[in-house]
Motif scaffolding. Structure first.
Motif: not given
Lengths: 96, 496
Positions: B108-112, B114-115, B118
């Motif tokens: 899964p792509t780490d939210p950090r 993705l941040d 973006l």
């Protein structure tokens, strides 16, 4: 940076509370669990830190990370998916 | 040796035994619906050839529908007490989305991550190769920072990192590019039988171009013999390619020893580190690695990007696959994608930052899962237990067919091998190379543990596997014979 005062115990605890609150807001089960675990362990590990420069640096770093957490928790709520098989669909059912 | 059709028996048995309520078993019998338990939900996405595709929403719809039928059907309620119950989670107050345990396929792509990405999709859209304006400068700066992060994990110089579309492209670039550059004097490539498909296929295509390829075998633990490798090196050998961590069984090859041998014989050493990068300690200088393939989506980064490490001193030359504007030292032309590159860089930075935490956490869960799974009779761990990346566990459950076990495990996302071969029902060539017979290769399942796997999930998986392996074995005539003490190898099976 030297003009910035060293964070007090209260400020650090308030920041910790914010981390837990925002981690809990992830809709995605795995991310929520990970950031809860990560927030707890990071704050616990650095609880005994005495060096003021280090404490200030970590505090500022953590503030930046809190920003990421806040934004990503919101995104996680915008794009939601089915709950996983280990997640109770209703909070009330949890104890059943 | 028993045939494949015999081993697969358990899958069709439920309809005969009448374990499912009659409504369902008749539906299963009526058509080629062996994969779908809800005809109505599946029909919505039926293709021309009669193949149905399931999305997560369909699974949920199907589960709800099934739950409705069951709650209105007295017969269904009576017969509802089977070991397969958990396979079709329904009405239990829990969600329906499967647990993700296929971390070798992708993460899964780490939210950090993705941040970080973006802002390159919203405001910072400049072409990093435009050097006449600020839009280009800002993305170029970020790209170079990401390159630093990627290089730091393997103790390389940022200038030695070439961004590609993924590890498959990197592997192809090396396997084709290096021999083509040195084709006048060198004609020989060495690799192993357990490599990823893209290395094997690229090597095979080089045979058509007039090169000779040696495929080294592995022992029953999945490790290559370094002496055999040394003996295989000839004066006209130009390249040795050995993967660091195997994608199917998680075995770690002795990279440092191989690096020393290659240096001694002045042969270029390439290693496919798609599964190893950031997960085991790698130092390109210490290990004498000349070329290394890296993938971003195996380290919680975005899909569609990877990298190739190419040593600068001594300089490794290779012929580029793509001709064009000469970006990336002329080795990989084409505009870089700043969102992907920066996401990859952030993922690499996090791998380094979280290395100890992840390592301890994954080992702990891995030990728990291994001991839970091996507590079953006739369950064996494939690959060496000592030279092993804990996040990849491959276990064989004898007398149960892997595919039918996966069918019974709809609530857990697993695979019986690599994603590229699981579409065909071919047994894994990696397990074959280890000397496992067809039956055992068919009954093996790969479990992948990552940063985002939780302890609760591991407990669930252990329980589910134990229940369902027992259930499927009880249906199997082979298991019955084994329990009676008949040696299966002594039986002569009639041909079909």
């Amino acid at each position: 940076m030297s003009s910035v005062p060293v964070p007090t115990r209260r400020q650090v605890l308030a920041l910790y509370k914010q981390f837990i609150k925002n981690s809990n807001q992830f809709n995605n089960y795995n991310f929520r669990q990970y950031f809860l675990r990560k927030s707890r362990s990071t704050f616990k590990e650095s609880a005994d830190l005495k060096d003021t420069v280090q404490v200030t640096n970590m505090f500022n770093e953590a503030k930046k990370e809190l920003g990421i957490l806040k934004r990503q928790a919101v995104i996680s709520q915008m794009y939601t998916f089915d709950k996983t098989v280990v997640e109770p669909t209703l909070k009330l059912n949890h104890t059943q | 040796m028993f045939g494949r059709s015999l081993v697969r028996l358990p899958r069709v048995v439920p309809s005969n035994v009448g374990l499912r309520p009659s409504v369902w078993s008749s539906k299963i019998r009526s058509g080629n619906l062996s994969r779908c338990y809800s005809a109505a939900a599946a029909e919505a996405v039926k293709l021309d050839e009669g193949i149905s595709i399931e999305t997560h929403t369909d699974i949920q719809a199907a589960a709800k529908e099934q739950a409705n039928v069951r709650s209105n059907d007295s017969e269904a309620i009576k017969s509802g007490n089977t070991a397969l119950n958990h396979a079709y989670q329904e009405n239990t107050g829990f969600g329906t989305r499967p647990i993700y345990l296929d971390m070798q396929a992708t993460t899964p792509t780490d939210p950090r991550v993705l941040d970080t990405m973006l802002k390159y999709y919203t405001g910072l859209y400049g072409n990093p190769h435009s050097n006449t304006h600020a839009y280009g400068w800002e993305t170029n700066k970020s790209v170079e920072e990401a390159r630093e992060h990627v290089a730091k994990v393997i103790n390389a110089n940022a200038k030695e990192i070439i961004f590609t579309s993924g590890a498959t492209e990197s592997n192809n670039m090396v396997l084709k590019g290096v021999p083509r550059f040195y084709k006048k004097t060198k004609k020989h490539i060495i690799t192993t039988r357990t490599e990823h498909k893209c290395v094997l296929e690229a090597a095979r295509s080089m045979i058509n171009e007039g090169f000779e390829v040696t495929f080294l075998g592995v022992d029953s633990n999945g490790l290559i013999d370094v002496n055999e490798l040394e003996n295989a090196i000839r004066p006209d050998t130009c390249l040795v390619s050995v993967m660091a961590v195997n994608n199917e069984i998680g075995v770690i090859q002795p990279i440092k020893q191989i690096g020393e041998i290659c240096k001694k014989h002045k042969v270029y050493f390439h290693t496919d580190c798609a599964q190893a990068y950031g997960k085991i300690p790698i130092d390109v200088n210490d290990m004498n690695i000349d070329l290394m393939s890296i993938s971003s989506h195996k380290i919680y980064g975005p899909k569609g990007i990877g990298a190739l490490y190419v040593r600068r001193r001594p300089r490794i030359r290779l012929e580029p696959l793509l001709s064009g504007g000469g970006q990336e030292r002329g080795l990989r032309s084409g505009t870089l994608a700043p969102p992907l590159v920066t996401g990859f860089g952030e993922a690499a930075r996090l791998m380094l930052q979280e290395f100890d935490n992840d390592q301890n956490y994954i080992s702990r869960l891995s030990n728990k899962l291994i001991s839970g799974l091996l507590s079953l009779d006739h369950a064996t761990l494939n690959g060496s237990p000592n030279h092993h990346y804990p996040g990849c566990i491959n276990v064989s459950f004898a007398y149960v067919e892997g595919e039918s076990l996966l069918m019974a495990l709809r609530d857990i996302a697993l695979s019986s091998g690599s994603a590229c071969t699981s579409a065909s029902l071919e047994p894994s060539y990696v397990l074959h190379a280890l000397g496992k017979d067809d039956a055992l290769a068919h009954s093996s399942i790969r479990f992948g543990i990552g940063r985002f796997t939780t302890e609760e999930e591991v407990d669930y998986v252990i329980k589910a596997i134990q229940e369902r392996v027992k259930f499927l074995r009880e249906l199997s005539p082979l298991w019955e014979m084994v329990q009676e003490g008949i040696d299966l190898d002594s039986i002569e099976w009639s041909g079909h």
